[in-house]
Design an enzyme around this catalytic site. Structure first.
Site, PDB file in Angstrom:
ATOM      1  N   PRO A  16     -23.148  -0.172  49.035  1.00 40.04           N
ATOM      2  CA  PRO A  16     -22.895   1.181  49.529  1.00 40.04           C
ATOM      3  C   PRO A  16     -23.991   1.738  50.430  1.00 40.04           C
ATOM      4  O   PRO A  16     -25.173   1.494  50.211  1.00 40.04           O
ATOM      5  CB  PRO A  16     -22.786   2.020  48.246  1.00 40.04           C
ATOM      6  CG  PRO A  16     -23.382   1.199  47.171  1.00 40.04           C
ATOM      7  CD  PRO A  16     -23.176  -0.233  47.569  1.00 40.04           C
ATOM      8  N   ASN A  17     -23.535   2.466  51.426  1.00 39.65           N
ATOM      9  CA  ASN A  17     -24.383   3.180  52.399  1.00 39.65           C
ATOM     10  C   ASN A  17     -25.058   2.268  53.422  1.00 39.65           C
ATOM     11  O   ASN A  17     -25.672   2.768  54.361  1.00 39.65           O
ATOM     12  CB  ASN A  17     -25.436   4.061  51.700  1.00 39.65           C
ATOM     13  CG  ASN A  17     -24.795   5.152  50.866  1.00 39.65           C
ATOM     14  OD1 ASN A  17     -23.982   5.902  51.388  1.00 39.65           O
ATOM     15  ND2 ASN A  17     -25.100   5.218  49.586  1.00 39.65           N
ATOM     16  N   ARG A  24     -29.337   5.939  58.750  1.00 40.22           N
ATOM     17  CA  ARG A  24     -29.764   6.270  57.392  1.00 40.22           C
ATOM     18  C   ARG A  24     -31.265   6.041  57.198  1.00 40.22           C
ATOM     19  O   ARG A  24     -31.726   4.902  57.298  1.00 40.22           O
ATOM     20  CB  ARG A  24     -28.993   5.347  56.429  1.00 40.22           C
ATOM     21  CG  ARG A  24     -29.370   5.516  54.999  1.00 40.22           C
ATOM     22  CD  ARG A  24     -28.767   4.417  54.135  1.00 40.22           C
ATOM     23  NE  ARG A  24     -29.150   4.630  52.775  1.00 40.22           N
ATOM     24  CZ  ARG A  24     -29.151   3.713  51.842  1.00 40.22           C
ATOM     25  NH1 ARG A  24     -28.751   2.478  52.123  1.00 40.22           N
ATOM     26  NH2 ARG A  24     -29.542   3.998  50.613  1.00 40.22           N
ATOM     27  N   TYR A  29     -35.395   2.185  56.323  1.00 37.80           N
ATOM     28  CA  TYR A  29     -34.504   1.036  56.524  1.00 37.80           C
ATOM     29  C   TYR A  29     -34.499   0.484  57.944  1.00 37.80           C
ATOM     30  O   TYR A  29     -33.855  -0.527  58.200  1.00 37.80           O
ATOM     31  CB  TYR A  29     -33.075   1.418  56.109  1.00 37.80           C
ATOM     32  CG  TYR A  29     -32.983   1.778  54.641  1.00 37.80           C
ATOM     33  CD1 TYR A  29     -33.273   0.833  53.657  1.00 37.80           C
ATOM     34  CD2 TYR A  29     -32.637   3.064  54.235  1.00 37.80           C
ATOM     35  CE1 TYR A  29     -33.210   1.159  52.311  1.00 37.80           C
ATOM     36  CE2 TYR A  29     -32.572   3.398  52.887  1.00 37.80           C
ATOM     37  CZ  TYR A  29     -32.862   2.441  51.940  1.00 37.80           C
ATOM     38  OH  TYR A  29     -32.800   2.758  50.601  1.00 37.80           O
ATOM     39  N   ASN A  80     -26.937  -7.837  49.136  1.00 38.71           N
ATOM     40  CA  ASN A  80     -27.739  -6.630  48.983  1.00 38.71           C
ATOM     41  C   ASN A  80     -26.820  -5.596  48.341  1.00 38.71           C
ATOM     42  O   ASN A  80     -26.035  -4.945  49.024  1.00 38.71           O
ATOM     43  CB  ASN A  80     -28.233  -6.121  50.343  1.00 38.71           C
ATOM     44  CG  ASN A  80     -29.093  -4.867  50.201  1.00 38.71           C
ATOM     45  OD1 ASN A  80     -29.166  -4.291  49.118  1.00 38.71           O
ATOM     46  ND2 ASN A  80     -29.728  -4.443  51.272  1.00 38.71           N
ATOM     47  N   ALA A  83     -27.571   0.533  46.127  1.00 40.20           N
ATOM     48  CA  ALA A  83     -27.835   1.304  44.899  1.00 40.20           C
ATOM     49  C   ALA A  83     -27.267   0.624  43.652  1.00 40.20           C
ATOM     50  O   ALA A  83     -27.796   0.813  42.545  1.00 40.20           O
ATOM     51  CB  ALA A  83     -27.267   2.711  45.042  1.00 40.20           C
ATOM     52  N   HIS A  86     -29.345  -1.343  40.936  1.00 38.13           N
ATOM     53  CA  HIS A  86     -30.061  -0.730  39.819  1.00 38.13           C
ATOM     54  C   HIS A  86     -29.150  -0.310  38.672  1.00 38.13           C
ATOM     55  O   HIS A  86     -29.626   0.134  37.640  1.00 38.13           O
ATOM     56  CB  HIS A  86     -30.849   0.484  40.343  1.00 38.13           C
ATOM     57  CG  HIS A  86     -31.549   0.207  41.649  1.00 38.13           C
ATOM     58  ND1 HIS A  86     -32.563  -0.721  41.743  1.00 38.13           N
ATOM     59  CD2 HIS A  86     -31.345   0.687  42.911  1.00 38.13           C
ATOM     60  CE1 HIS A  86     -32.976  -0.776  43.011  1.00 38.13           C
ATOM     61  NE2 HIS A  86     -32.249   0.061  43.732  1.00 38.13           N
ATOM     62  N   GLU A 104     -30.736 -12.475  46.647  1.00 44.30           N
ATOM     63  CA  GLU A 104     -30.705 -11.008  46.642  1.00 44.30           C
ATOM     64  C   GLU A 104     -31.644 -10.517  47.741  1.00 44.30           C
ATOM     65  O   GLU A 104     -32.804 -10.947  47.796  1.00 44.30           O
ATOM     66  CB  GLU A 104     -31.188 -10.522  45.264  1.00 44.30           C
ATOM     67  CG  GLU A 104     -31.319  -9.014  45.155  1.00 44.30           C
ATOM     68  CD  GLU A 104     -31.888  -8.575  43.796  1.00 44.30           C
ATOM     69  OE1 GLU A 104     -32.142  -9.449  42.923  1.00 44.30           O
ATOM     70  OE2 GLU A 104     -32.096  -7.366  43.615  1.00 44.30           O
ATOM     71  N   HIS A 106     -33.229  -7.108  49.878  1.00 44.55           N
ATOM     72  CA  HIS A 106     -33.408  -5.662  50.078  1.00 44.55           C
ATOM     73  C   HIS A 106     -34.242  -5.445  51.318  1.00 44.55           C
ATOM     74  O   HIS A 106     -35.266  -6.113  51.509  1.00 44.55           O
ATOM     75  CB  HIS A 106     -34.108  -5.016  48.871  1.00 44.55           C
ATOM     76  CG  HIS A 106     -33.318  -5.178  47.617  1.00 44.55           C
ATOM     77  ND1 HIS A 106     -32.178  -4.445  47.373  1.00 44.55           N
ATOM     78  CD2 HIS A 106     -33.463  -6.031  46.583  1.00 44.55           C
ATOM     79  CE1 HIS A 106     -31.661  -4.846  46.225  1.00 44.55           C
ATOM     80  NE2 HIS A 106     -32.421  -5.807  45.723  1.00 44.55           N
ATOM     81  N   ARG A 113     -41.093   1.871  45.529  1.00 48.17           N
ATOM     82  CA  ARG A 113     -40.380   3.113  45.807  1.00 48.17           C
ATOM     83  C   ARG A 113     -40.087   3.948  44.563  1.00 48.17           C
ATOM     84  O   ARG A 113     -39.161   4.737  44.538  1.00 48.17           O
ATOM     85  CB  ARG A 113     -39.084   2.789  46.548  1.00 48.17           C
ATOM     86  CG  ARG A 113     -39.331   2.115  47.881  1.00 48.17           C
ATOM     87  CD  ARG A 113     -38.058   1.934  48.650  1.00 48.17           C
ATOM     88  NE  ARG A 113     -37.344   3.173  48.843  1.00 48.17           N
ATOM     89  CZ  ARG A 113     -36.051   3.255  49.147  1.00 48.17           C
ATOM     90  NH1 ARG A 113     -35.345   2.146  49.294  1.00 48.17           N
ATOM     91  NH2 ARG A 113     -35.464   4.416  49.316  1.00 48.17           N
ATOM     92  N   ARG A 117     -35.922   2.594  41.350  1.00 46.16           N
ATOM     93  CA  ARG A 117     -35.465   1.418  42.104  1.00 46.16           C
ATOM     94  C   ARG A 117     -36.142   0.128  41.659  1.00 46.16           C
ATOM     95  O   ARG A 117     -35.867  -0.943  42.179  1.00 46.16           O
ATOM     96  CB  ARG A 117     -35.741   1.624  43.596  1.00 46.16           C
ATOM     97  CG  ARG A 117     -34.914   2.726  44.169  1.00 46.16           C
ATOM     98  CD  ARG A 117     -35.217   2.967  45.630  1.00 46.16           C
ATOM     99  NE  ARG A 117     -34.809   4.313  45.978  1.00 46.16           N
ATOM    100  CZ  ARG A 117     -33.563   4.664  46.288  1.00 46.16           C
ATOM    101  NH1 ARG A 117     -32.619   3.762  46.356  1.00 46.16           N
ATOM    102  NH2 ARG A 117     -33.268   5.913  46.558  1.00 46.16           N
TER     103      ARG A 117
END
Ligand code: DQA
Length: 150
Positions: A16-17, A24, A29, A80, A83, A86, A104, A106, A113, A117
């Protein structure tokens, strides 16, 4: 591990996002868009003899279903979960269906952070994790998978 011939398939899943990359929180990012990341991965895949498919969803169930569909069709997975990293036991459980290399990724370093997270629900069911190298982390993951499956 059995050797996989040229044309091996690698699926890249973005959570998501991540469709908003570029707009964003660019300080965290970066300015690169998801389309740019995906096109570059497909080109890199071609040069490595891999067929790269990319998928983004803002919905946990859609990601679970995409992972389930990968069981018979893919030779490697880059994910990835954003959110959902987590929170999602459902994505973790789906990954346990796969007997292929899973990396994985990120963009940001999730360990720098804050406590929210710092915990990944999937880290211990994946082959490896790349965290904090920006968009280049995806490229490194693809190169690593190419080495593992060919
Ligand atoms: C992220 C890190 C997550 O904590 C966050 O929720 C994201 C992106 C990353 O790529 O750095 O959406 O997975």
């Amino acid at each position: 591990m059995e050797t996989v011939k040229n044309g091996a398939r690698v699926l890249v899943i973005h959570g998501p996002n991540l469709n908003m990359l570029g707009k964003r929180e660019p300080d965290i990012y970066g300015k690169v868009t998801l389309d740019e990341i995906d096109s570059h991965l497909k080109e890199l895949g071609q040069s490595l003899g891999l067929v790269v498919e990319t998928f983004q969803s803002n919905h946990e169930g859609a990601i679970v279903e995409k992972i389930q569909a990968a069981v018979e069709t893919q030779n490697g997975l880059i994910i990835n979960p954003a959110a959902y990293t987590h929170t999602s036991i459902a994505i973790r459980d789906a990954l346990l269906l796969l007997a292929i290399p899973i990396i994985e990724v990120h963009l940001s370093n999730i360990y720098k952070r804050g406590s929210l997270r710092r915990k990944s629900m999937i880290a211990d069911v994946t082959t490896a994790q790349i965290s904090g190298l920006g968009a280049n982390g995806y490229n490194m993951a693809l190169e690593a998978i190419a080495t593992m499956i060919q």
